[in-house]
Write an enzyme that holds these catalytic residues in place. Structure first.
Site, PDB file in Angstrom:
ATOM      1  N   TYR A   1       0.973  -1.234   0.254  1.00  7.47           N
ATOM      2  CA  TYR A   1       0.117   0.047  -0.009  1.00  7.47           C
ATOM      3  C   TYR A   1       0.898   1.187   0.234  1.00  7.47           C
ATOM      4  O   TYR A   1       1.894   1.278   0.940  1.00  7.47           O
ATOM      5  CB  TYR A   1      -0.930  -0.005   1.214  1.00  7.47           C
ATOM      6  CG  TYR A   1      -1.904   1.195   1.488  1.00  7.47           C
ATOM      7  CD1 TYR A   1      -2.783   1.502   0.560  1.00  7.47           C
ATOM      8  CD2 TYR A   1      -1.371   2.287   2.507  1.00  7.47           C
ATOM      9  CE1 TYR A   1      -3.605   2.800   0.624  1.00  7.47           C
ATOM     10  CE2 TYR A   1      -2.300   3.211   2.630  1.00  7.47           C
ATOM     11  CZ  TYR A   1      -3.306   3.559   1.596  1.00  7.47           C
ATOM     12  OH  TYR A   1      -4.014   4.791   1.948  1.00  7.47           O
TER      13      TYR A   1
ATOM     14  N   ASP B   1       9.347   2.666  -0.400  1.00 10.42           N
ATOM     15  CA  ASP B   1       8.467   3.358   0.652  1.00 10.42           C
ATOM     16  C   ASP B   1       8.517   2.903   2.005  1.00 10.42           C
ATOM     17  O   ASP B   1       8.074   1.942   2.526  1.00 10.42           O
ATOM     18  CB  ASP B   1       6.852   3.176  -0.203  1.00 10.42           C
ATOM     19  CG  ASP B   1       5.698   3.714   0.833  1.00 10.42           C
ATOM     20  OD1 ASP B   1       6.218   4.177   2.094  1.00 10.42           O
ATOM     21  OD2 ASP B   1       4.404   3.260   0.372  1.00 10.42           O
TER      22      ASP B   1
ATOM     23  N   LYS C   1       4.446   8.720   9.045  1.00 10.26           N
ATOM     24  CA  LYS C   1       4.117   8.031  10.457  1.00 10.26           C
ATOM     25  C   LYS C   1       5.352   8.699  11.470  1.00 10.26           C
ATOM     26  O   LYS C   1       5.101   9.713  11.891  1.00 10.26           O
ATOM     27  CB  LYS C   1       4.254   6.709  10.316  1.00 10.26           C
ATOM     28  CG  LYS C   1       2.981   6.525   9.205  1.00 10.26           C
ATOM     29  CD  LYS C   1       2.448   4.861   9.193  1.00 10.26           C
ATOM     30  CE  LYS C   1       1.153   4.832   8.573  1.00 10.26           C
ATOM     31  NZ  LYS C   1       1.278   4.056   7.453  1.00 10.26           N
TER      32      LYS C   1
HETATM   33  C1  LIG Z   1       0.439   4.478   5.978  1.00 12.57           C
HETATM   34  C2  LIG Z   1       1.085   4.299   4.672  1.00 12.57           C
HETATM   35  C3  LIG Z   1       0.865   5.294   3.352  1.00 12.57           C
HETATM   36  C4  LIG Z   1       0.179   6.311   3.489  1.00 12.57           C
HETATM   37  O1  LIG Z   1       0.376   7.364   4.507  1.00 12.57           O
HETATM   38  P1  LIG Z   1      -0.822   8.432   5.055  1.00 12.57           P
HETATM   39  O2  LIG Z   1      -0.075   9.400   5.814  1.00 12.57           O
HETATM   40  O3  LIG Z   1      -1.982   7.575   5.512  1.00 12.57           O
HETATM   41  O4  LIG Z   1      -1.266   8.916   3.612  1.00 12.57           O
HETATM   42  C5  LIG Z   1       1.867   5.040   2.490  1.00 12.57           C
HETATM   43  N1  LIG Z   1       2.737   3.842   2.237  1.00 12.57           N
HETATM   44  C6  LIG Z   1       2.936   2.862   3.468  1.00 12.57           C
HETATM   45  C7  LIG Z   1       3.812   2.003   3.233  1.00 12.57           C
HETATM   46  C8  LIG Z   1       2.012   3.309   4.492  1.00 12.57           C
HETATM   47  O5  LIG Z   1       1.987   2.440   5.608  1.00 12.57           O
END
Ligand SMILES: *Cc1c(COP(=O)(O)O)cnc(C)c1O
Length: 421
Positions: free
Chosen positions: A137, A231, A259
């Site tokens: 994701y 990511d 995060k």
């Molecule tokens: C949470 C997450 C996102 C999206 O971040 P948001 O701050 O919720 O937009 C993108 N990539 C990964 C791997 C994530 O866990």
């Protein structure tokens, strides 16, 4: 009328992010009023030990003293200016040094970070297609809400209504941990700008690929003038200080963070090599902007957390020890109760999957996990006073506010709940 009923009248589904609605665990959500260290409290005054930790950001636990006292002072200085501030420079210096990158741009969410990194990769390579992996994701931008069709490299389909087929036609979905599926895509298409990947997956539950897969991905992308985007919105500053790339002895070209780096405030970042990053406006012609980007309050909170992690590297060892303890305890319980379940862990990220699995290395491996069993498990643990992620395909997040006593209590509760499943 209870809060959830009120919420549903004015917020779609009653929540501002779908997983909070507890649909995957077949119950109504709880509403939180307060967090403190390892605990959260709901509107009925019930206290829980929290293993959600806001889905990862709270590596120091709720409301840690390192940031709590400072934020009051910071507010006194004003919250946002939309003009350059010193803290943005300080944060960028600390951040690039910590992540072994040349330059960084701050945004407000992980979604923004990945979306912008992809735009940059396309501009840098003058190519259009992107590769992502099934089960990973990367936020909710259009081009990334895609799942693969029935055969490899056949027609993809959007995972959301409102995403035009035209927008996802340049997204190729490959199989996680399968270098062959990437080779196949590269053989078939010569217009691939970038590969975006969660180096350790956290969004299909925790799935740990082979180290050789990531290394081969690096070689393959470099050879074909394809930008490798890590990511690290979850893994960044969680599995170790800075980027996870050092665990694989490689460097990516671009990195996305979020995060943890906001200390609980909305922050994302994308970072990488100077020659790529300087394509961004106003130096180059890749447009990207944000009214609240680099928000001074968020930068200060983020900096305080990063500094704390930098000054206390033992935090990572401590949290990993707790994770190992939790894993061992859960595994023993699984054996005692003869439950069909498996644990997948990387450092302080882990998931408990219900079902029978040969291995856990891709979405293929975990997609048939028993979500109903997980729902019952979740409810049982909630009644015991523990809140885990309200969905099977998510991670258990430990924080430095957890301790051995809490872990042991969780293990005891886990045994009682597994016995009753
Ligand atoms: C949470 C997450 C996102 C999206 O971040 P948001 O701050 O919720 O937009 C993108 N990539 C990964 C791997 C994530 O866990």
């Amino acid at each position: 009328m209870n809060l959830y009923e009120q919420a549903k009248k004015v917020i779609p589904g009653g929540v501002n992010s779908p997983v909070r609605a507890f649909k995957s665990v077949e119950m109504d959500p709880i509403f939180i009023t307060r967090g403190d260290g390892p605990y959260v409290y709901d509107t009925e005054g019930k206290k829980y030990i929290d293993f959600v930790n806001s889905w990862g950001p709270l590596i120091l636990g709720h409301n840690p003293k390192e940031t709590r006292k400072n934020i009051h002072n910071y507010i006194e200085e004003g919250i946002t200016f939309g003009l350059p501030t010193k803290i943005e420079v300080e944060m960028a210096q600390l951040f690039t040094e910590s992540t072994n990158t040349d330059m960084v741009r701050m945004v407000n969410s992980g979604t923004e970070a990945t979306m912008s990194a992809i735009r940059l990769a396309r501009a840098y390579t003058s190519k259009n297609k992107i590769i992502k992996f099934e089960g990973c994701y990367h936020g909710h931008s259009d081009a990334l809400l895609v799942k693969s069709g029935s055969g490899t490299l056949t027609f993809n389909s959007p995972t959301s209504l409102g995403v035009p087929l035209d927008v996802i036609k340049d997204t190729i979905v490959c199989e996680y941990n399968s270098i062959d599926s990437v080779k196949l895509a590269i053989d078939k298409f010569d217009d691939i700008s970038c590969v975006i990947i969660e180096p350790i997956a956290g969004n299909m539950g925790v799935v740990v690929p082979d180290k050789s897969f990531i290394k081969e991905l690096r070689e393959l992308t470099a050879k074909n003038n394809i930008i490798l985007i890590f990511d690290e919105v979850i893994t960044g500053f969680r599995t170790s200080f800075g980027s996870i790339a050092k665990d694989f002895d490689i460097e990516a070209d671009l990195y996305c963070f979020g995060k943890i780096i906001g200390g609980g405030l909305p922050v994302g970042a994308f970072a990488g090599k100077r020659e790529i990053m300087e394509l961004l406006s106003p130096v180059g012609n890749v447009y990207q902007a944000g009214t609240l980007s680099g928000n001074p309050l968020a930068m200060k909170m983020g900096r305080d957390v990063i500094l704390k992690l930098k000054e206390s590297p033992e935090i990572y060892e401590d949290i990993e020890k707790l994770a190992v303890r939790l894993e061992k305890g859960f595994l023993k319980n699984i054996e005692i109760t003869k439950t069909d379940a498996k644990i997948s862990r990387y450092k302080s990220m882990m998931s408990l999957f219900f079902g029978k699995f040969d291995q856990i290395k891709s979405y293929e491996d975990v997609k048939n996990a028993d979500t109903h069993m997980y729902a019952n498990y979740f409810k049982g643990m909630l009644e015991e006073g523990f809140i885990f992620a309200p969905a099977q395909f998510e991670a258990i997040f430990l924080s430095h506010a957890h301790n051995e006593d809490i872990i042991d209590k969780a293990i005891e509760a886990n045994l009682r709940v597994l016995k009753n499943l």
